[in-house]
Design a protein around this motif. Structure first.
Motif, PDB file in Angstrom:
ATOM      1  N   THR A  24       0.941  -1.219  -0.055  1.00  0.00           N
ATOM      2  CA  THR A  24      -0.031  -0.081   0.001  1.00  0.00           C
ATOM      3  C   THR A  24       0.858   1.188   0.078  1.00  0.00           C
ATOM      4  O   THR A  24       0.370   2.376  -0.134  1.00  0.00           O
ATOM      5  N   ASN A  25       2.211   1.287   0.035  1.00  0.00           N
ATOM      6  CA  ASN A  25       2.926   2.220  -0.044  1.00  0.00           C
ATOM      7  C   ASN A  25       2.846   3.146  -1.082  1.00  0.00           C
ATOM      8  O   ASN A  25       3.094   4.151  -1.176  1.00  0.00           O
ATOM      9  N   ILE A  26       2.520   2.305  -2.229  1.00  0.00           N
ATOM     10  CA  ILE A  26       2.627   2.748  -3.420  1.00  0.00           C
ATOM     11  C   ILE A  26       1.272   3.831  -3.701  1.00  0.00           C
ATOM     12  O   ILE A  26       1.332   4.733  -4.273  1.00  0.00           O
ATOM     13  N   GLY A  65       9.146  10.864   2.027  1.00  0.00           N
ATOM     14  CA  GLY A  65       9.597  10.909   3.148  1.00  0.00           C
ATOM     15  C   GLY A  65       9.056   9.940   4.213  1.00  0.00           C
ATOM     16  O   GLY A  65       9.886   9.130   4.609  1.00  0.00           O
ATOM     17  N   TYR A  66       7.962  10.189   4.606  1.00  0.00           N
ATOM     18  CA  TYR A  66       7.192   9.310   5.399  1.00  0.00           C
ATOM     19  C   TYR A  66       7.235   7.808   4.944  1.00  0.00           C
ATOM     20  O   TYR A  66       7.628   6.965   5.576  1.00  0.00           O
ATOM     21  N   VAL A  67       6.891   7.464   3.715  1.00  0.00           N
ATOM     22  CA  VAL A  67       6.932   6.208   3.343  1.00  0.00           C
ATOM     23  C   VAL A  67       8.491   5.679   3.134  1.00  0.00           C
ATOM     24  O   VAL A  67       8.584   4.398   3.822  1.00  0.00           O
ATOM     25  N   LEU A  68       9.352   6.227   2.704  1.00  0.00           N
ATOM     26  CA  LEU A  68      10.682   5.799   2.448  1.00  0.00           C
ATOM     27  C   LEU A  68      11.655   5.665   4.021  1.00  0.00           C
ATOM     28  O   LEU A  68      12.125   4.598   3.804  1.00  0.00           O
ATOM     29  N   PHE A  69      11.188   6.535   4.762  1.00  0.00           N
ATOM     30  CA  PHE A  69      11.799   6.383   6.142  1.00  0.00           C
ATOM     31  C   PHE A  69      11.100   5.605   7.223  1.00  0.00           C
ATOM     32  O   PHE A  69      11.688   5.093   8.184  1.00  0.00           O
ATOM     33  N   LEU A  70       9.712   5.449   7.188  1.00  0.00           N
ATOM     34  CA  LEU A  70       9.081   4.789   8.311  1.00  0.00           C
ATOM     35  C   LEU A  70       8.107   3.616   7.762  1.00  0.00           C
ATOM     36  O   LEU A  70       7.816   3.171   8.758  1.00  0.00           O
ATOM     37  N   GLN A  72       8.641   1.743   4.308  1.00  0.00           N
ATOM     38  CA  GLN A  72       9.376   0.797   3.294  1.00  0.00           C
ATOM     39  C   GLN A  72      10.557   0.129   4.050  1.00  0.00           C
ATOM     40  O   GLN A  72      11.416   0.594   4.606  1.00  0.00           O
ATOM     41  N   GLY A  73      10.258  -1.417   4.011  1.00  0.00           N
ATOM     42  CA  GLY A  73      11.140  -2.322   4.551  1.00  0.00           C
ATOM     43  C   GLY A  73      11.020  -2.361   6.048  1.00  0.00           C
ATOM     44  O   GLY A  73      12.196  -3.065   6.784  1.00  0.00           O
ATOM     45  N   LYS A  74      10.146  -1.857   6.663  1.00  0.00           N
ATOM     46  CA  LYS A  74      10.184  -1.895   8.136  1.00  0.00           C
ATOM     47  C   LYS A  74       8.740  -2.958   8.426  1.00  0.00           C
ATOM     48  O   LYS A  74       7.963  -3.180   7.468  1.00  0.00           O
ATOM     49  N   PRO A  75       8.751  -3.343   9.841  1.00  0.00           N
ATOM     50  CA  PRO A  75       7.476  -4.144  10.282  1.00  0.00           C
ATOM     51  C   PRO A  75       6.403  -3.430  10.081  1.00  0.00           C
ATOM     52  O   PRO A  75       6.376  -2.161  10.089  1.00  0.00           O
ATOM     53  N   LYS A  76       5.204  -4.111  10.020  1.00  0.00           N
ATOM     54  CA  LYS A  76       3.814  -3.438   9.557  1.00  0.00           C
ATOM     55  C   LYS A  76       3.848  -2.561  10.408  1.00  0.00           C
ATOM     56  O   LYS A  76       3.075  -1.604  10.186  1.00  0.00           O
ATOM     57  N   SER A  77       3.774  -2.186  11.852  1.00  0.00           N
ATOM     58  CA  SER A  77       3.384  -1.264  12.543  1.00  0.00           C
ATOM     59  C   SER A  77       4.583  -0.269  13.081  1.00  0.00           C
ATOM     60  O   SER A  77       4.337   0.283  14.236  1.00  0.00           O
TER      61      SER A  77
END
Length: 114
Positions: A24-26, A65-70, A72-77
């Motif tokens: 859903t980041n897209i 910035g929110y998507v890429l740093f917080l 993308q590639g991080k755990p769900k929550s």
């Protein structure tokens, strides 16, 4: 006797990727892009192009910035836990006043009765 192989389908629980961006980041990025384009078009009617582009690109930059740093590639929550930690200090910690186990207190009263 050898036991057979059991296929559990315990694969990755990924939502998939589009252009390397997860699930859903897209959608967040596309929404930010649409907001930015709309803002640029609205501002370009009455302001210079540099100003309208500078202000219009801000929503996309913040969302990217929110998507890429917080996200993308991080755990769900990860993002919500981080914000909860910053706001209240308890995002990754268990509750401070953990209730007692009702089964252990019930078992101890039964032992006293007998």
């Amino acid at each position: 006797m050898s036991k057979g192989t059991v296929h559990t389908h315990a694969g990755d629980d990924s939502d998939g990727k589009i252009w390397g961006i997860e699930g859903t980041n897209i959608l967040f990025l596309l929404a930010g892009l649409l907001i930015s384009i709309g803002l640029v078009l609205l501002l370009s009617r009455h302001h210079p192009p540099a100003f309208s582009f500078g202000v219009g690109v801000t929503p996309f930059a913040l969302i990217a910035g929110y998507v890429l740093f917080l996200r993308q590639g991080k755990p769900k929550s990860f993002d919500s836990d981080l914000f909860e930690t910053l706001a209240g200090g308890t995002g990754w910690l268990p509750p401070a006043n953990q209730p007692r186990n009702p089964l252990s207190s019930h078992a101890s009263t039964q032992r006293l009765v007998h």
